[in-house]
Design a protein around this motif. Structure first.
Motif: not given
Lengths: 287, 391
Positions: B44, B80, B106, B231
């Protein structure tokens, strides 16, 4: 599940398995011949995918990009072996694990510096950008069939090289007794460099051909690494044939369990591995 | 790349200097400590970078509102990883005595942070994580969110699907909190209007071998498919969906994250996808235009939703400090100021619900020529039901 659906899923499984084989073959080759456990093998897959992305965008041709990327990967393999791995031959597996885990961090950091963290994509080369309609709903992309074919060809090439050529004979000899081969006047160091670089290149080629099918993202190497280890363990550490059979088993089991046992699907390949190890503790085709 | 880094550094330095100069005017004022708990490495990392950029840009643009207070950033990389969250949060709270703690991306990390920070002295502002619980059962006076609840972007799509005449839908996501909550929210409005979920597919996280599932969807032949992916997974899913020839045959609907920051990588395979989200790049309002221009100039790349949410966290802080004339020592007053603020966000103006979640418009977007084009407002001033919150 009717027969057409079954055949589609079988195709999916075989296709996934073949790609896994391409990645895992390099891992098992390096371990089998050199006794080196390369945890950074997944990173080489990632490097291949990022290089392909970069060169597709600079050269505009996927074919050219693939060749350049593969050559760079081969050189990278030589560099890593000559500077780092060479220090590990007389050391134990723990040292190898430490060094190659370190390499994972280095490559992740380099990737982040060079290409940032956004997901990237590579478009399928136009000459392979077709699809074969299978039913009125589903079609099968030509590119994915091409990749499967390529994996098979590389597999056959490796098999022939190892079993039918002088080089292959030396590799097999080096595998069973390094010192003896050296005594017979063979430059074992050069042989090792070649094997390691080939292993790296195989992972990178898998990354290159995967790039148009997947998203090129940070951490993509770690995901495939785990599946590769399962493949290599099932097939027997060091066996190319084992990697081939193991990869197809993992691909097919993973595909069908995803659909038929969704709750258990994340465990199934590990259960498969456990069962194989119970029956054959060293894997299916261990030496 | 080097250029980008330099620009970023310049901005950060300017930001610090601007703070320093104005602090000279109010010598006694301590800096406002803003802890930042975002992922700067790992899967992330891109989201963490964008959130941090937005946050700093907002505070730099609004130095005038800070009444001479300078801002001191304390950054922690969460990677994350939920298991690291409590330790990092405790350190910012107890050791650094942070006034505000911004994070995370997250949802798992959000749970860990919330455990430590609920009802404590620092104000927690969530600039992304959508976990329902954070402004649901775990809501607290000092916990705010400038992003969305998992329910918000997906709930309006149920009605969109019904209006389009879809009766039977397959839903699919990764088997984790955000994914499941998104599918549930869609299902809630879709089945309430008479629709039927014919199959619900939960893929183990973070697996991206989607082909078997998509083959299965083709065999089921529903009217439409609703998914949550974000993502790299979103890129892979959309590519696989198109590669197997389903794009254009079975309409693909999704929570907006399916096509956020991923369109370039998805290429043609994303054309025609319908999504609902609280933002779209080309929203036609002055705040958005100014924001996008400044962001592009400062960081050398286009802003995304994560940058917007970080930016709004910065606006929220600046506005609250301004309302209180620079003195944020009275936490009750601070919380009150924050609760009652209206944020002039690039996504359009929004306010806060009782549970401290944004009350915001959700847009219906369609991917056309590689962009999310806004078709309509799918839900106006949508408020999260905040189930289980006792505020």
């Amino acid at each position: 599940m009717d027969i057409t659906l079954f055949l589609f899923q079988l195709m999916n499984g075989v296709q996934y398995g073949l790609l896994l084989f391409l990645i895992a073959s390099g891992l098992t080759l390096v371990f089998g011949v050199m006794g080196i456990l390369n945890l950074a093998h997944g990173s080489m897959y990632m490097v291949g995918a990022y290089l392909a992305y970069y060169f597709v965008n600079t050269t505009g041709s996927f074919g050219v990009a693939a060749v350049i990327s593969a050559i760079i990967a081969l050189l990278l393999g030589i560099l890593i072996e000559r500077t780092l791995i060479i220090r590990l031959y007389r050391r134990n597996h723990l040292d190898q694990v430490l060094l190659t885990i370190g390499l994972i961090f280095v490559f992740n950091a380099l990737q982040s510096l060079l290409w940032g963290n956004d997901p990237l994509g590579v478009t399928v080369p136009t000459w392979l950008d077709g699809a074969i309609p299978l039913t009125d709903m589903i079609e099968y992309p030509v590119y994915r069939l091409f990749v499967s074919l390529l994996c098979i060809l590389i597999g056959i090439g490796m098999y022939l090289t190892i079993n039918r050529t002088r080089l292959g004979m030396l590799i097999r000899a080096g595998e069973s007794n390094r010192d003896m081969v050296e005594c017979l006047g063979v430059n074992i160091n050069r042989l090792y460099t070649l094997v390691f670089a080939t292993g790296v290149a195989l992972a990178a080629i898998a990354g290159i051909v995967s790039a148009p099918m997947v998203s090129v993202v940070p951490g993509m190497g770690e995901h495939v690494l785990i599946a590769c280890f399962v493949v290599v363990v099932i097939g027997g550490m060091g066996s190319i044939k084992g990697a081939f059979v193991g990869a197809l088993m993992v691909g097919i089991v993973d595909t069908f369990s995803s659909i038929m046992l969704p709750q258990l699907s994340s465990m199934m390949i590990y259960i498969l591995m456990a069962v194989v190890l119970l029956v054959k503790p060293k894997g299916l085709f261990a030496h | 790349m080097q250029n980008k880094k330099n620009r970023l550094r310049n901005l950060v330095t300017t930001c610090a200097t601007a703070g320093l100069i104005s602090a000279g005017a109010a010598i006694a004022a301590e800096p406002v400590k803003v802890g930042v708990m975002l992922p700067f490495s790992g899967v992330y990392a891109a989201l963490g970078d964008a959130g941090r950029n937005g946050l700093k840009m907002a505070l730099q643009e609004n130095t005038a509102q800070l009444h001479g207070r300078k801002i001191e950033f304390l950054e922690m990389d969460t990677e994350a990883k939920p298991e690291r969250a409590p330790e990092l949060a405790s350190s910012l709270l107890d050791k650094d005595k942070a006034d505000f703690i911004i994070g995370p991306v997250h949802s798992g990390v959000a749970m860990g942070m919330s455990k430590v920070l609920r009802n404590k002295d620092a104000i927690m502002i969530i600039p992304n994580a959508g976990a329902a619980a954070a402004t649901g059962p775990l809501c607290a006076p000092n916990v705010f969110r400038t992003s969305f609840s998992s329910w918000q972007p997906s709930y309006p799509m149920g009605k969109v699907a019904l209006d389009a005449g879809y009766k039977k839908v397959v839903t699919m996501s990764w088997n984790y909190g955000m994914g499941k909550e998104s599918l549930d929210a869609f299902e809630e409005s879709f089945t309430a209007g008479g629709g039927e979920i014919v199959k619900k597919i939960l893929v183990p996280f973070p697996k991206t071998e989607f082909q078997p599932y998509i083959t299965d969807i083709a065999a089921t032949a529903p009217d439409a498919v609703f998914v949550f992916f974000a993502g790299g997974g979103a890129v892979k899913f959309v590519k696989d969906y198109a590669a197997l020839g389903l794009n254009g045959k079975i309409p693909l609907l999704g929570s907006g994250f399916l096509t956020e920051g991923t369109l370039e990588a998805q290429g043609d395979s994303a054309e025609g996808i319908l999504t609902t989200l609280h933002y779209a790049d080309n929203l036609d309002n002055p705040a958005n235009k100014k924001f996008r221009q400044n962001y592009q100039d400062s960081f050398g790349k286009p802003a995304d939703i994560y940058a917007v949410q970080g930016y709004d966290a910065g606006l929220l802080i600046a506005q609250a400090i301004n309302t209180l004339g620079g003195d944020i020592s009275d936490r009750k007053a601070l919380i009150q100021a924050m609760e009652s603020s209206t944020i002039d966000s690039p996504r359009g103006k929004f306010t806060f619900s009782k549970a401290h979640n944004p009350v915001q418009d959700i847009y219906l977007r369609k991917v056309e020529h590689g962009e999310n084009q806004v078709l309509s407002i799918a839900a106006q001033a949508l408020e999260d039901p905040a189930r289980g919150c006792k505020l």
